[in-house]
Design an enzyme around this catalytic site. Sequence first.
Site, PDB file in Angstrom:
ATOM      1  CD  GLU A  47     -17.678  28.617 -15.070  1.00  0.00           C
ATOM      2  OE1 GLU A  47     -17.580  29.842 -15.252  1.00  0.00           O
ATOM      3  OE2 GLU A  47     -16.708  27.844 -15.090  1.00  0.00           O
ATOM      4  CG  ASN A  70     -11.967  37.636  -3.787  1.00  0.00           C
ATOM      5  OD1 ASN A  70     -11.045  37.216  -3.102  1.00  0.00           O
ATOM      6  ND2 ASN A  70     -12.171  38.925  -4.019  1.00  0.00           N
ATOM      7  NE  ARG A 130     -20.946  26.562  -2.964  1.00  0.00           N
ATOM      8  CZ  ARG A 130     -20.685  27.865  -2.990  1.00  0.00           C
ATOM      9  NH1 ARG A 130     -20.080  28.397  -4.051  1.00  0.00           N
ATOM     10  NH2 ARG A 130     -21.025  28.643  -1.982  1.00  0.00           N
ATOM     11  CG  ASP A 181     -17.296  24.758 -14.367  1.00  0.00           C
ATOM     12  OD1 ASP A 181     -17.915  25.363 -15.241  1.00  0.00           O
ATOM     13  OD2 ASP A 181     -16.509  25.317 -13.573  1.00  0.00           O
ATOM     14  CD  GLN A 240     -12.201  21.026 -10.792  1.00  0.00           C
ATOM     15  OE1 GLN A 240     -11.279  20.766 -10.037  1.00  0.00           O
ATOM     16  NE2 GLN A 240     -12.259  22.185 -11.451  1.00  0.00           N
ATOM     17  NE  ARG A 283     -12.370  25.830  -0.550  1.00  0.00           N
ATOM     18  CZ  ARG A 283     -13.245  25.599  -1.539  1.00  0.00           C
ATOM     19  NH1 ARG A 283     -13.127  24.509  -2.268  1.00  0.00           N
ATOM     20  NH2 ARG A 283     -14.193  26.449  -1.828  1.00  0.00           N
ATOM     21  CD  GLU A 337     -13.548  23.240 -15.212  1.00  0.00           C
ATOM     22  OE1 GLU A 337     -13.251  24.327 -15.729  1.00  0.00           O
ATOM     23  OE2 GLU A 337     -13.376  22.989 -14.004  1.00  0.00           O
TER      24      GLU A 337
END
Length: 298
Positions: A119, A148, A152, A121, A136, A290, A123
């Site tokens: 994907e 899971n 990024r 994106d 985003q 992270r 957003e």
Amino acid sequence: MASIVAYLHLLIILMISSSNRSSAQGGPPSPGYYPSSRFTSLGFSQGFRNLWGPQHQRLDQGTLTIWLDENTGSGFKSLHAYRSGYFGADIKLQSGYTAGVITSLYLSNNQDHPGNHDEIDIEFLGTTPGKPYTLQTNVYIRGSGDGNIIGREMRFHLWFDPTQDFHNYAILWTPTEITFFVDDVPIRMYTRKSDATFPLRPMNVYGSVWDASSWATEDGKYKADYQYQPFVGRYRNFKLGGCTADGPASCTPPSVSPSGSRGLSQQQILTMQWVQRSYLVYNYCNDPKRDHTQIPEC
């Protein structure tokens, strides 16, 4: 000779002054090149179809309006899957209370690879009155729906109010990089450093308005409040320029630099760096929470 030097000195001063004026006004310096002008706009039905929530979709004089209420949202999907290309649209967002609501334009192969999809994106994360929208950008590689997913995310505020007018948002996806654009200004480039950290399988183009109350606004602090429904997204001037999944292997993805080469020009890169200095509000690579073993490209 002295007059030439003086002229060049004056030209440099004027260029710096112009850039500073742009910065003072909150907008980025010119990228010097406008790739959206290279692609012909499509009507919605030429490149897309409704995917869900058909009763919450309306097409009027070239503008697609989709909306979310307490019953359902709405989404659309491109007629073809692509291996690479330039994908964009002009979008206008709703003002007022939009917390918990996401308006999106993205590429995905989730329907072909459920639980193991790629994907890319764009957003818009809804907000509360007095606070700006957050744009985003995100890239998934073989993500799953079981918690899971390795996102990024890079998030930006914008140098304009996206509720006041239409603005152009676009993704360039090539075999070597992904570039995100706002009004032809590159804001992020994600490069292919390994096959494991880059989406390579064909994807369709999607758009939607949906309820993401669990995380969209300040990590879920503010939820969608349906006393403010409907939550509306408007799209027009769709651009689809790329290599379809079933097209010839000889097809090459478009360029977005003035030279026609891969990547961006130096001026485009400088403009992107300016945006990231001025409007970047989150970068996953700099997040100490992270697990950086999962994001080796950082």
